[in-house]
Design a protein around this motif. Structure first.
Motif, PDB file in Angstrom:
ATOM      1  N   LYS A  38     -77.280 -25.926 -48.131  1.00  0.00           N
ATOM      2  CA  LYS A  38     -76.587 -26.648 -49.198  1.00  0.00           C
ATOM      3  C   LYS A  38     -75.307 -27.303 -48.663  1.00  0.00           C
ATOM      4  O   LYS A  38     -74.999 -28.449 -48.986  1.00  0.00           O
ATOM      5  N   ILE A  39     -74.570 -26.582 -47.837  1.00  0.00           N
ATOM      6  CA  ILE A  39     -73.336 -27.106 -47.248  1.00  0.00           C
ATOM      7  C   ILE A  39     -73.648 -28.280 -46.326  1.00  0.00           C
ATOM      8  O   ILE A  39     -72.976 -29.314 -46.356  1.00  0.00           O
ATOM      9  N   ILE A  40     -74.672 -28.160 -45.527  1.00  0.00           N
ATOM     10  CA  ILE A  40     -75.057 -29.232 -44.606  1.00  0.00           C
ATOM     11  C   ILE A  40     -75.485 -30.466 -45.379  1.00  0.00           C
ATOM     12  O   ILE A  40     -75.092 -31.593 -45.041  1.00  0.00           O
ATOM     13  N   ALA A  41     -76.258 -30.300 -46.434  1.00  0.00           N
ATOM     14  CA  ALA A  41     -76.697 -31.435 -47.255  1.00  0.00           C
ATOM     15  C   ALA A  41     -75.493 -32.125 -47.897  1.00  0.00           C
ATOM     16  O   ALA A  41     -75.423 -33.361 -47.939  1.00  0.00           O
ATOM     17  N   TYR A  42     -74.552 -31.343 -48.383  1.00  0.00           N
ATOM     18  CA  TYR A  42     -73.338 -31.909 -48.987  1.00  0.00           C
ATOM     19  C   TYR A  42     -72.543 -32.706 -47.954  1.00  0.00           C
ATOM     20  O   TYR A  42     -72.104 -33.825 -48.217  1.00  0.00           O
ATOM     21  N   ASN A  43     -72.355 -32.143 -46.772  1.00  0.00           N
ATOM     22  CA  ASN A  43     -71.604 -32.824 -45.717  1.00  0.00           C
ATOM     23  C   ASN A  43     -72.284 -34.126 -45.291  1.00  0.00           C
ATOM     24  O   ASN A  43     -71.612 -35.120 -45.021  1.00  0.00           O
ATOM     25  N   LYS A  44     -73.601 -34.128 -45.242  1.00  0.00           N
ATOM     26  CA  LYS A  44     -74.332 -35.346 -44.901  1.00  0.00           C
ATOM     27  C   LYS A  44     -74.122 -36.413 -45.971  1.00  0.00           C
ATOM     28  O   LYS A  44     -73.960 -37.586 -45.655  1.00  0.00           O
ATOM     29  N   GLN A  45     -74.120 -36.005 -47.238  1.00  0.00           N
ATOM     30  CA  GLN A  45     -73.914 -36.958 -48.335  1.00  0.00           C
ATOM     31  C   GLN A  45     -72.503 -37.539 -48.292  1.00  0.00           C
ATOM     32  O   GLN A  45     -72.313 -38.734 -48.488  1.00  0.00           O
ATOM     33  N   VAL A  46     -71.519 -36.701 -48.023  1.00  0.00           N
ATOM     34  CA  VAL A  46     -70.134 -37.167 -47.926  1.00  0.00           C
ATOM     35  C   VAL A  46     -69.997 -38.159 -46.769  1.00  0.00           C
ATOM     36  O   VAL A  46     -69.354 -39.202 -46.902  1.00  0.00           O
ATOM     37  N   ALA A  47     -70.622 -37.868 -45.652  1.00  0.00           N
ATOM     38  CA  ALA A  47     -70.567 -38.765 -44.499  1.00  0.00           C
ATOM     39  C   ALA A  47     -71.248 -40.096 -44.816  1.00  0.00           C
ATOM     40  O   ALA A  47     -70.749 -41.163 -44.430  1.00  0.00           O
ATOM     41  N   ALA A  48     -72.360 -40.056 -45.522  1.00  0.00           N
ATOM     42  CA  ALA A  48     -73.063 -41.287 -45.892  1.00  0.00           C
ATOM     43  C   ALA A  48     -72.212 -42.126 -46.844  1.00  0.00           C
ATOM     44  O   ALA A  48     -72.142 -43.355 -46.710  1.00  0.00           O
ATOM     45  N   ASN A  49     -71.547 -41.480 -47.789  1.00  0.00           N
ATOM     46  CA  ASN A  49     -70.681 -42.204 -48.719  1.00  0.00           C
ATOM     47  C   ASN A  49     -69.506 -42.852 -47.998  1.00  0.00           C
ATOM     48  O   ASN A  49     -69.122 -43.980 -48.310  1.00  0.00           O
ATOM     49  N   LYS A  50     -68.930 -42.162 -47.027  1.00  0.00           N
ATOM     50  CA  LYS A  50     -67.822 -42.727 -46.259  1.00  0.00           C
ATOM     51  C   LYS A  50     -68.288 -43.931 -45.451  1.00  0.00           C
ATOM     52  O   LYS A  50     -67.602 -44.944 -45.379  1.00  0.00           O
ATOM     53  N   GLU A  51     -69.462 -43.819 -44.867  1.00  0.00           N
ATOM     54  CA  GLU A  51     -70.002 -44.931 -44.083  1.00  0.00           C
ATOM     55  C   GLU A  51     -70.231 -46.153 -44.974  1.00  0.00           C
ATOM     56  O   GLU A  51     -69.909 -47.276 -44.593  1.00  0.00           O
TER      57      GLU A  51
END
Length: 58
Positions: free
Chosen positions: A8-21
Motif C-alpha cells: 500500500k505504501i509503495i503504491a501510494y509513493n508511486k502515485q505521488v511520484a506520477a502526480n509530481k511528474e
C-alpha cells in the motif's frame, strides 16, 4: 512490516511520484507557450484561477 502495508505504501509513493511528474510536465509546457497565450489563459475565469493557485501571473 506486513506485506499488505508495504504494498500500500509503495503504491501510494508511486502515485505521488506520477502526480509530481505530471505537474512538472504541465509547467514546462506552460512555460513554452508564447506570453500572449498565457495572458489569454489568465483571462479565462477557470484557467486564471488555476494558474493563480500555482503562482503564475501575467
Amino acid at each position: 512490516m506486513k506485506k499488505e502495508l508495504r504494498d500500500k505504501i509503495i503504491a501510494y509513493n508511486k502515485q505521488v511520484a506520477a502526480n509530481k511528474e505530471k505537474a512538472d510536465d504541465l509547467l514546462t509546457l506552460l512555460g513554452a507557450l508564447p506570453p500572449g497565450q498565457v495572458k489569454n489563459l489568465l483571462k479565462d475565469e477557470t484557467c486564471g484561477a488555476i494558474l493563480a493557485k500555482y503562482g503564475i501571473t501575467g
